[in-house]
Design a protein around this motif. Structure first.
Motif, PDB file in Angstrom:
ATOM      1  N   SER A 199      -1.568  32.588 -13.555  1.00  0.00           N
ATOM      2  CA  SER A 199      -0.593  34.365 -13.309  1.00  0.00           C
ATOM      3  C   SER A 199      -1.498  35.091 -12.607  1.00  0.00           C
ATOM      4  O   SER A 199      -1.866  35.914 -12.498  1.00  0.00           O
ATOM      5  N   GLU A 200      -2.991  35.051 -13.550  1.00  0.00           N
ATOM      6  CA  GLU A 200      -4.778  35.769 -12.952  1.00  0.00           C
ATOM      7  C   GLU A 200      -4.909  34.635 -11.811  1.00  0.00           C
ATOM      8  O   GLU A 200      -5.145  34.856 -10.946  1.00  0.00           O
ATOM      9  N   SER A 201      -5.991  34.552 -13.036  1.00  0.00           N
ATOM     10  CA  SER A 201      -7.070  33.593 -12.039  1.00  0.00           C
ATOM     11  C   SER A 201      -8.109  32.884 -12.768  1.00  0.00           C
ATOM     12  O   SER A 201      -8.014  33.084 -14.323  1.00  0.00           O
ATOM     13  N   GLU A 202      -8.753  31.863 -12.005  1.00  0.00           N
ATOM     14  CA  GLU A 202      -9.954  30.906 -13.210  1.00  0.00           C
ATOM     15  C   GLU A 202     -11.415  31.670 -13.765  1.00  0.00           C
ATOM     16  O   GLU A 202     -11.538  31.332 -14.439  1.00  0.00           O
ATOM     17  N   ALA A 203     -11.220  32.659 -13.051  1.00  0.00           N
ATOM     18  CA  ALA A 203     -12.085  33.959 -12.379  1.00  0.00           C
ATOM     19  C   ALA A 203     -12.078  34.720 -13.934  1.00  0.00           C
ATOM     20  O   ALA A 203     -13.121  34.985 -14.905  1.00  0.00           O
ATOM     21  N   ALA A 204     -10.773  34.793 -13.708  1.00  0.00           N
ATOM     22  CA  ALA A 204     -10.321  35.603 -15.413  1.00  0.00           C
ATOM     23  C   ALA A 204     -10.193  35.833 -16.599  1.00  0.00           C
ATOM     24  O   ALA A 204     -10.744  35.230 -17.216  1.00  0.00           O
ATOM     25  N   LEU A 205      -9.443  33.653 -16.644  1.00  0.00           N
ATOM     26  CA  LEU A 205      -9.169  32.937 -17.788  1.00  0.00           C
ATOM     27  C   LEU A 205     -11.176  32.458 -18.158  1.00  0.00           C
ATOM     28  O   LEU A 205     -11.389  33.027 -19.010  1.00  0.00           O
ATOM     29  N   PHE A 206     -12.184  32.677 -17.014  1.00  0.00           N
ATOM     30  CA  PHE A 206     -13.125  32.267 -17.309  1.00  0.00           C
ATOM     31  C   PHE A 206     -14.055  33.422 -18.094  1.00  0.00           C
ATOM     32  O   PHE A 206     -14.648  33.180 -19.353  1.00  0.00           O
ATOM     33  N   ASN A 207     -13.884  34.795 -17.714  1.00  0.00           N
ATOM     34  CA  ASN A 207     -14.234  35.682 -18.797  1.00  0.00           C
ATOM     35  C   ASN A 207     -14.194  35.760 -20.134  1.00  0.00           C
ATOM     36  O   ASN A 207     -14.688  36.363 -20.700  1.00  0.00           O
TER      37      ASN A 207
END
Length: 215
Positions: free
Chosen positions: A72-80
């Protein structure tokens, strides 16, 4: 393959992760990076949370949360979100260790997995020397784990057809031990004992359950 779009952005995540969820998230990202999900990878990843004391329900909730953020967001958001959840060096080391074990789980490390884990280490400010140490330790543990699984498979192969799993118990003090309950077709209760020894190896044997465990 470069992963700057994952590791080098400032995209904020709308949810916070616990340290366990963060480590699980990294393991999941490694597992799916090459598009080939192996059952051994799933077992190592979910087993990580189970050994942390989470219930099966809590593991499922962690999986759903991580996947929700990723899609729903992104892998980048998840990593942060991961970075914020694991600020301590020991947490970072445990995360890299899990990532390596997931990559090793299917007995092959793809170029995508290798590249992802290396860039992950850099993104978490792990230097090359420290990264090499973590990888070597993870390989040793994985090799020992695989030998233990082979021994368990060998023992289980000797059991009568129709033997069923009935649950397990775990105890932890200085070391850990697992008692896996198995019911033979004749009704006999068997216990597969898996004990961690002082030198961190596993001692595995099977026995007929003592009377006090029969109920």
């Amino acid at each position: 393959m470069a992963y700057e779009n994952v590791f080098q952005t400032e995209i904020e995540c709308s949810e916070e992760l616990t340290p366990n969820e963060a480590m699980f998230a990294i393991g999941l990202m490694v597992m799916i990076v090459d598009g080939d999900i192996d059952n051994n990878e799933v077992e190592i990843l979910e087993g990580f949370l189970l050994r942390k004391g989470l219930s099966v329900l809590e593991v499922n909730q962690a999986r759903q949360k991580v996947l929700r953020i990723r899609y729903s967001e992104s892998e980048a958001a998840l990593f942060n979100a991961v970075k914020k959840a694991i600020p301590e060096p020991k947490q970072i080391e445990a995360t890299i260790d899990l990532a390596v074990k997931v990559a090793l789980a299917d007995n092959k490390v793809t170029s995508e997995e290798k590249s992802f884990v290396m860039e992950l280490a850099r993104a978490l400010n792990v230097n090359d020397e420290e990264f090499s140490r973590i990888v070597e330790n993870a390989k040793k543990k994985f090799s020992s784990h695989q030998k233990s699984l082979d021994k368990i498979d060998e023992i289980l192969s000797l059991l009568p057809e129709g033997t069923v799993y009935e649950g397990f118990s775990v105890a932890k003090n200085a070391y850990s031990f697992y008692n896996i309950k198995l019911r033979a077709p004749n009704g006999q209760l068997l216990i597969l004992n898996i004990d961690e020894t002082e030198d961190k190896k596993l001692d595995i044997d099977i026995e007929v359950a003592p009377p006090w465990m029969m109920s």
